[in-house]
Write an enzyme that holds these catalytic residues in place. Structure first.
Site, PDB file in Angstrom:
ATOM      1  N   CYS A 136       9.137 -17.571 -36.075  1.00  0.00           N
ATOM      2  CA  CYS A 136       8.491 -16.450 -35.446  1.00  0.00           C
ATOM      3  C   CYS A 136       8.491 -17.008 -33.913  1.00  0.00           C
ATOM      4  CB  CYS A 136       7.135 -16.209 -36.047  1.00  0.00           C
ATOM      5  SG  CYS A 136       6.114 -14.756 -35.097  1.00  0.00           S
ATOM      6  N   GLU A 165      12.298 -10.625 -34.597  1.00  0.00           N
ATOM      7  CA  GLU A 165      13.277 -11.446 -34.899  1.00  0.00           C
ATOM      8  C   GLU A 165      14.673 -11.012 -34.504  1.00  0.00           C
ATOM      9  OE1 GLU A 165      14.486 -14.304 -35.487  1.00  0.00           O
ATOM     10  OE2 GLU A 165      12.887 -14.648 -36.773  1.00  0.00           O
TER      11      GLU A 165
END
Length: 252
Positions: A2, A110
């Site tokens: 992340c 992402e």
């Protein structure tokens, strides 16, 4: 992993959702972040070791271990693998001392590699509720000035089947029933597992997300037209878009 996320709600909203009492734990001033990035000061929920009360604090993203000579390495410590967090020297002291935190987020980004560059996707809870990202925090004292710097890292686990086409890792997202145990139990490693894919939704977004200079609610908007359809094909199926996009961000 992340590397970017969204944290756009007012502190009072996160305080109410995560059990922080503003009357006993003053809330910080924090700007809306639609493209939160490492080295920025962001909101995190911590448990006070003496009182047991939850506090909403501003911590810098990128953990600086207490034994560091300087703070320069923090930018590389934005994620910690849950499989080794209790043993890795940079994180084991914080883990053992229960310096754990919950980082609230509306969602995270992402990327999927393509021939023309990296294509970002936005991921959030399907019910629109804030994500509870599992983190660790640490305090580091600058030997030159004596000033304390408090930083955090986000824990990651293996990606669920829904997110695996984007990346092999994903942040640990805790369901509400596990938050207290994560913050308070001596060893809550059993809680560090992927959130089921059915609890999440995702869609492709503009590549403007790729630059940290861009920070606006429009970054969460679904990519449309042929470009959007091509991005969806990267996942081998369909992805969902938000049902409403307002000036304040995505609403369920």
């Amino acid at each position: 992993m992340c590397g970017r996320f969204v944290q756009h709600q007012a502190p009072v909203v996160y305080a109410e959702h995560f059990g922080v009492d503003p009357l006993t734990a003053p809330l910080p001033n924090a700007p809306a972040r639609y493209n939160a990035a490492p080295t920025q000061d962001l909101m995190a929920v911590r448990r006070h070791p003496a009182t047991g009360l939850r506090h909403l604090s501003l911590l810098r993203w990128g953990l600086v271990p207490s034994f560091s000579k300087d703070a320069s390495g923090g930018a590389r410590m934005i994620n910690a693998r849950c499989e080794s967090v209790a043993e890795k020297p940079a994180f084991r002291s914080a883990w053992a001392a229960r310096r754990r935190c919950i980082v609230p987020a509306e969602g995270f980004y992402e990327w999927r590699a393509t021939d023309s560059g990296r294509q970002p996707f936005f991921i959030r809870r399907a019910d629109g509720a804030p994500l509870a990202l599992a983190g660790l925090w640490e305090g580091w004292k600058d030997p030159a000035t004596g000033i304390w710097l408090r930083t955090f890292t986000l824990l990651t686990c293996a990606a669920n089947a829904r997110l695996a086409p984007l990346h092999e890792r994903m942040p640990v997202i805790l369901p509400e029933v596990d938050i207290t145990a994560y913050l308070e139990e001596p060893d809550p490693r059993a809680l560090l597992r992927p959130l089921p894919g059915a609890a999440l939704e995702l869609w492709p977004v503009s590549r403007k997300v790729n630059s940290v200079r861009n920070d606006a609610a429009s970054l969460m908007a679904p990519l449309e037209g042929e470009e959007g359809r091509a991005a969806l094909r990267l996942l081998g199926g369909e992805a969902e878009g938000p049902r409403e996009l307002s000036a304040g961000g995505v609403r369920p």
